[in-house]
Design a protein around this motif. Structure first.
Motif, PDB file in Angstrom:
ATOM      1  N   THR A  87      23.051 -59.558 -47.768  1.00 25.85           N
ATOM      2  CA  THR A  87      23.420 -59.800 -46.372  1.00 25.85           C
ATOM      3  C   THR A  87      22.815 -58.743 -45.456  1.00 25.85           C
ATOM      4  OG1 THR A  87      25.490 -60.893 -46.967  1.00 25.85           O
ATOM      5  CG2 THR A  87      25.344 -59.958 -44.748  1.00 25.85           C
ATOM      6  N   VAL A  88      22.186 -59.196 -44.398  1.00 27.27           N
ATOM      7  CA  VAL A  88      21.624 -58.310 -43.385  1.00 27.27           C
ATOM      8  C   VAL A  88      22.598 -58.178 -42.219  1.00 27.27           C
ATOM      9  CG1 VAL A  88      19.720 -57.976 -41.740  1.00 27.27           C
ATOM     10  CG2 VAL A  88      19.261 -58.891 -44.030  1.00 27.27           C
ATOM     11  N   ARG A  89      23.002 -59.312 -41.682  1.00 22.94           N
ATOM     12  CA  ARG A  89      23.996 -59.324 -40.597  1.00 22.94           C
ATOM     13  C   ARG A  89      24.922 -60.504 -40.800  1.00 22.94           C
ATOM     14  NH1 ARG A  89      19.204 -58.837 -37.717  1.00 22.94           N
ATOM     15  NH2 ARG A  89      18.743 -56.735 -36.956  1.00 22.94           N
ATOM     16  N   GLU A  90      26.170 -60.326 -40.418  1.00 27.34           N
ATOM     17  CA  GLU A  90      27.146 -61.410 -40.464  1.00 27.34           C
ATOM     18  C   GLU A  90      27.755 -61.547 -39.081  1.00 27.34           C
ATOM     19  OE1 GLU A  90      30.724 -62.974 -43.400  1.00 27.34           O
ATOM     20  OE2 GLU A  90      29.787 -61.027 -43.710  1.00 27.34           O
ATOM     21  N   THR A  91      27.843 -62.763 -38.584  1.00 29.20           N
ATOM     22  CA  THR A  91      28.387 -62.981 -37.248  1.00 29.20           C
ATOM     23  C   THR A  91      29.905 -62.905 -37.291  1.00 29.20           C
ATOM     24  OG1 THR A  91      26.535 -64.446 -36.722  1.00 29.20           O
ATOM     25  CG2 THR A  91      28.442 -64.503 -35.256  1.00 29.20           C
ATOM     26  N   PRO A  92      30.505 -61.975 -36.563  1.00 27.22           N
ATOM     27  CA  PRO A  92      31.960 -61.889 -36.566  1.00 27.22           C
ATOM     28  C   PRO A  92      32.578 -62.930 -35.647  1.00 27.22           C
ATOM     29  CG  PRO A  92      31.068 -60.235 -35.092  1.00 27.22           C
ATOM     30  CD  PRO A  92      29.890 -60.949 -35.699  1.00 27.22           C
TER      31      PRO A  92
END
Length: 489
Positions: free
Chosen positions: A370-375
């Motif tokens: 995972t690089v970025r996860e949308t909160p």
């Protein structure tokens, strides 16, 4: 002789210094300009020298890369291109990128610094990283239901999970195959010319980039404003609205689609879409109150990103009283994207709190890290919970016993609001058919989906029946799929 040697050495040192200065000028001072020059093909060659990362729906890649063996080696391909075009956009060697292909270009092309194992790794090593992956929030079955429901007619569908803001479906019709634009051949230029010249505008993303008069679906916003401003304290009590109703400041009477709107209650007005009641209530709330309420739902916001940019849904900031009356029933200059109207339904379904809509669940490296996860983020508090409770009750009444019965699902609580929107010179065009709704399993703690559907060329002629007859069945099909358990991957 020594004197000549010294002169030659001095000249050589001068020439060496000049070469050094010129190298600094070219490689440092002019580097950005040369890199960006249209005559410099090296960045393009490097960009297409590796496969592009994939965009993923329900665990399945809907994009790919084809090795052409040409100088610009890898060309983008799309699986079910027309189905997902409003989500992916295109990545073209000739025309650039749009939508997710543009918003997440750094990850997909492998140039995002977050993909590197260490900070500044790419700058030091000048190495090419494999493109990452973009995992979307789209539910494949809901997307297919929306696409098949529109069946090539001009229109759009947007569906949201109210509690989180996850976008479950985003469809624009008619669509196009983004793969036609991927390469740099004469066929790509011809496809570009043909698509842009088409009267049906298949490259227009109607779900997020086109605004329409929302018609009677906007009456949910007006009802929220009336309740919040205490213009209406009892939704079941008669109002003081006469029928016929003369638009303030004019001699024009406002028609109703059904009888029984004289002094009708707010509940009846939403159930049967009484224009007179809602126009009167909008005028009583006043321009300032209407603008404030519409703004909390997302109207007039030019900063909304999902992460692709979204067209601004408009409520005029300056209106005369007669214009305000028409705006309160979704006419005059009031316009909205289908995504915006799905947000209206989602705010009602979620107890008044509107979650920020988003299309990317997370981005990863090519091998899955995972690089970025949308909160999950709150967008705005659109209304008080008590107001949302009353609006839910009204929308259920409209769906079960009013104009939205064709959206009903057995064993599921459905709230809906039909709408038609006049357009064309003198409102002579066939009205756009609208339907907004939400659905909740009877034993579920909260609604699972909110949806907005607009059909530009409805089969039914005029009247509220077009919203209920053309758009509501599409919304129902999407909600049925969104209510199903998420498949394991």
């Amino acid at each position: 002789m020594t004197r000549y040697i010294r002169r030659a050495a001095a000249l050589s040192l001068f020439l060496l210094a000049a070469l050094f200065v010129n190298a600094v000028r070219v490689q440092v001072l002019q580097a950005d300009g040369l890199n960006g020059s249209p005559a410099n093909r090296r960045p393009a060659i490097a960009r297409y020298d590796e496969p592009r990362g994939d965009i993923v729906v329900d665990g399945r890649a809907v994009t790919g890369s084809k090795d052409t063996g040409e100088q610009l080696r890898y060309e983008r391909i799309y699986l079910d291109g027309p189905l997902y075009a409003p989500v992916t956009g295109y990545s073209s060697q000739t025309y650039g990128t749009t939508l997710l292909e543009h918003a997440e270009d750094g990850v997909l092309s492998g140039t995002d610094p977050a993909l590197a194992p260490l900070p500044f790794w790419n700058e030091f090593t000048r190495s090419e990283r494999p493109g990452g992956r973009v995992l979307t929030t789209i539910r494949r079955s809901a997307q297919e239901a929306a696409y098949q429901g529109l069946a090539g007619r001009r229109g759009a569908v947007a569906a949201i999970e109210p509690a989180t803001g996850r976008i479950l479906a985003l469809v624009s019709s008619p669509s196009y195959d983004p793969g036609l634009l991927s390469g740099n051949s004469p066929a790509v230029t011809e496809a570009w010319r043909r698509l842009n010249g088409s009267a049906s505008h298949p490259m227009l993303n109607r779900a997020i980039r086109q605004t329409y008069p929302p018609g009677s679906t906007f009456k949910i916003v007006t009802a929220a404003a009336a309740l919040e401003a205490r213009v209406v304290t009892d939704p079941d009590a008669p109002t003081d609205t006469a029928d016929p109703f003369v638009i303030p400041g004019t001699r024009t009477t406002l028609p109703n689609p059904v009888p029984g709107c004289h002094r009708a209650s707010l509940v009846y007005a939403i159930k049967w879409s009484c224009n007179t009641v809602m126009a009167n209530l909008g005028v009583k709330v006043g321009l300032e109150g209407m603008l404030a309420t519409a703004g909390r739902f997302g109207f007039n916001d030019d900063s909304l990103r999902i992460p692709s940019g979204v067209a601004v849904s408009n409520v005029d900031r300056r209106m005369s009283v007669d214009q305000l009356a028409l705006s309160s029933i979704g006419q005059f200059d009031t316009t909205a994207t289908p995504l915006q109207m799905a947000m209206v339904a989602a705010a009602v379904a979620n107890g008044g709190e509107l979650a920020h809509p988003y299309l990317v669940d997370r981005t990863t490296t090519w091998d899955g890290d995972t690089v970025r996860e949308t909160p999950r983020r709150s967008y705005r508090r659109a209304m008080f919970p008590a107001t949302a409770h009353e609006l839910r009750r009204m929308m259920v009444e409209a769906a079960e016993r009013g104009t939205g019965t064709r959206a009903l699902i057995a064993g599921v609580t459905v709230g809906g609001k039909t709408g038609t929107a006049q357009h064309g010179v003198g409102n002579t065009g066939t009205p756009y058919a609208w339907f907004i709704a939400w659905a909740q399993e009877r034993d579920a703690p909260r609604p699972a989906v909110a949806v907005a559907v607009v059909v530009e060329d409805p089969e039914a002629a005029g009247g509220e029946i077009s919203g209920g007859g053309d758009a509501a069945p599409i919304a129902r099909a999407v909600m049925v799929e969104a209510l199903k358990p998420v498949p394991r991957r």
